[in-house]
Design a protein around this motif. Structure first.
Motif, PDB file in Angstrom:
ATOM      1  N   GLN A   1       0.814  -1.215   0.000  1.00  0.00           N
ATOM      2  CA  GLN A   1       0.000   0.000   0.000  1.00  0.00           C
ATOM      3  C   GLN A   1       0.849   1.269   0.000  1.00  0.00           C
ATOM      4  OE1 GLN A   1      -2.158  -1.058   3.526  1.00  0.00           O
ATOM      5  NE2 GLN A   1      -1.112   0.471   4.775  1.00  0.00           N
ATOM      6  N   HIS A   2       2.179   1.129   0.089  1.00  0.00           N
ATOM      7  CA  HIS A   2       3.074   2.293   0.106  1.00  0.00           C
ATOM      8  C   HIS A   2       3.961   2.392  -1.134  1.00  0.00           C
ATOM      9  CE1 HIS A   2       1.855   3.410   4.113  1.00  0.00           C
ATOM     10  NE2 HIS A   2       2.053   2.166   4.511  1.00  0.00           N
ATOM     11  N   VAL A   3       3.657   1.620  -2.170  1.00  0.00           N
ATOM     12  CA  VAL A   3       4.425   1.710  -3.420  1.00  0.00           C
ATOM     13  C   VAL A   3       4.330   3.152  -3.927  1.00  0.00           C
ATOM     14  CG1 VAL A   3       4.518   0.978  -5.833  1.00  0.00           C
ATOM     15  CG2 VAL A   3       4.181  -0.711  -4.030  1.00  0.00           C
ATOM     16  N   GLY A   4       5.478   3.700  -4.299  1.00  0.00           N
ATOM     17  CA  GLY A   4       5.527   5.083  -4.770  1.00  0.00           C
ATOM     18  C   GLY A   4       5.917   6.084  -3.690  1.00  0.00           C
ATOM     19  N   HIS A   5       5.885   5.661  -2.425  1.00  0.00           N
ATOM     20  CA  HIS A   5       6.285   6.530  -1.321  1.00  0.00           C
ATOM     21  C   HIS A   5       7.773   6.359  -1.032  1.00  0.00           C
ATOM     22  CE1 HIS A   5       1.901   6.245  -0.093  1.00  0.00           C
ATOM     23  NE2 HIS A   5       2.110   7.532  -0.287  1.00  0.00           N
TER      24      HIS A   5
END
Length: 115
Positions: free
Chosen positions: A47-51
């Motif tokens: 859920q934190h891909v790209g962070h």
């Protein structure tokens, strides 16, 4: 190499590391952002891909980059351009702790409140 030279090199490394893994409140205030660090587990990584993710390894290294993907055996970060811009896989068994970076803008003042 003399001890004097080694202490200078070591001191410079500590300063560089501090600069890489800390942020200046003045710069963040000027940009209107607050950086928050939240511990994260492997199970919650998708859920934190790209962070931005900070990873501390059991080998004593620290890496920071954009989370590209995670699997049951590793985490992949895209390093910043200043760190080479490459993607780096970190094996799960070498990860000691991870923190996801969440940036949020502080609440804006109410328009007309001071009028």
């Amino acid at each position: 190499m003399k001890l004097h030279s080694l202490s200078r090199v070591f001191g410079a490394g500590v300063v560089l590391a501090a600069a890489l893994f800390s942020s200046t409140p003045q710069a963040e205030a000027q940009q209107g952002r607050v950086r928050l660090f939240e511990p994260v587990t492997f199970e919650k990584l998708p859920q934190h891909v790209g962070h931005e993710l900070l990873v501390k390894t059991t080998l004593g290294s620290r890496r920071s980059g954009t989370l590209v993907r995670s699997t049951s055996t590793s985490v992949r970060l895209r390093l910043s351009a200043k760190d080479g811009g490459m993607e780096l896989d970190i094996p799960r068994d070498t990860v000691e702790e991870m923190e996801v970076v969440i940036e949020s803008a502080p609440a804006s003042p109410t328009v007309g409140a001071a009028d």
